[in-house]
Design an enzyme around this catalytic site. Structure first.
Site, short mmCIF file in Angstrom:
data_model
loop_
_atom_site.label_atom_id
_atom_site.label_comp_id
_atom_site.label_asym_id
_atom_site.label_seq_id
_atom_site.Cartn_x
_atom_site.Cartn_y
_atom_site.Cartn_z
N ARG A 1 0.84 -1.20 0.00
CA ARG A 1 0.00 0.00 0.00
C ARG A 1 0.87 1.24 0.00
NH1 ARG A 1 -5.20 2.06 2.58
NH2 ARG A 1 -5.21 4.17 1.75
N ARG B 1 -5.70 1.54 -4.11
CA ARG B 1 -4.89 0.82 -3.14
C ARG B 1 -4.88 -0.68 -3.36
NH1 ARG B 1 -8.96 3.79 0.38
NH2 ARG B 1 -8.40 5.14 -1.30
N ASP C 1 -6.62 -2.06 1.81
CA ASP C 1 -7.09 -1.06 2.77
C ASP C 1 -7.64 -1.83 3.97
OD1 ASP C 1 -7.77 1.39 3.87
OD2 ASP C 1 -9.62 1.58 2.73
N ASP D 1 -9.28 -1.13 7.70
CA ASP D 1 -9.81 -0.10 8.59
C ASP D 1 -10.33 -0.75 9.86
OD1 ASP D 1 -9.37 2.13 6.96
OD2 ASP D 1 -11.26 1.82 5.89
#
Length: 152
Positions: free
Chosen positions: A81, A90, A93, A95
């Site tokens: 990334r 990307r 990712d 989160d």
């Protein structure tokens, strides 16, 4: 151990392989983990980009929230990334969406994730594997948040 939710997404390269590699690296940090199926979604709020493949993981965290977030960022970097600009496409990712009933806002760490309630690409995979998880800010379950988003 707090029950945590992590969203995963990719829109560059072999998206499925990227998600599977990331999940393999996250799983050792979560006990009793569940992994959603992957869904293909259009980019949201990041301009014209390739479509995303998204999913989610839910499990019990053995690390404090800041340490888990740091681990997620390290996994992103390990998997290629880059962040040439905000919202760039990307390879991966990761989160941190929810961390038990923790509400935390400090430099570099915000839990719950500030925009997850308005993102179907987060709520749909989470609803598949953990519809009963409660957002500590609103007091609503993932299923309730998803239903509210559908009706709006």
């Amino acid at each position: 151990m707090p029950r945590v939710a992590v969203a995963v997404g990719s829109n560059l390269g072999n998206r499925r392989a990227n998600l599977e590699a990331a999940i393999d690296l996250v799983l050792p940090h979560l006990r009793s983990a569940l992994v959603s199926t992957f869904i293909e979604t259009d980019p949201v709020g990041v301009g014209d980009q390739p479509r995303f493949l998204n999913g989610a993981l839910v499990g019990e965290a053995g690390l404090p929230a800041p340490a888990l977030l740091a681990r997620l960022l390290a996994i992103e970097e390990q998997l290629g990334r880059t962040r040439p600009y905000w919202g760039a496409p990307r390879t991966i990712d990761l989160d941190l969406i929810l961390y038990g009933d923790l509400i935390l806002s400090e430099p570099g760490v915000q839990v719950p994730h500030p925009r997850f309630r308005e993102r179907r690409f987060v709520l749909d995979p989470l609803a598949e594997i953990a519809p009963d998880i409660v957002d500590p800010v609103t007091g609503k379950t993932i299923a309730e948040l998803r239903a509210a988003l559908e009706s709006s």
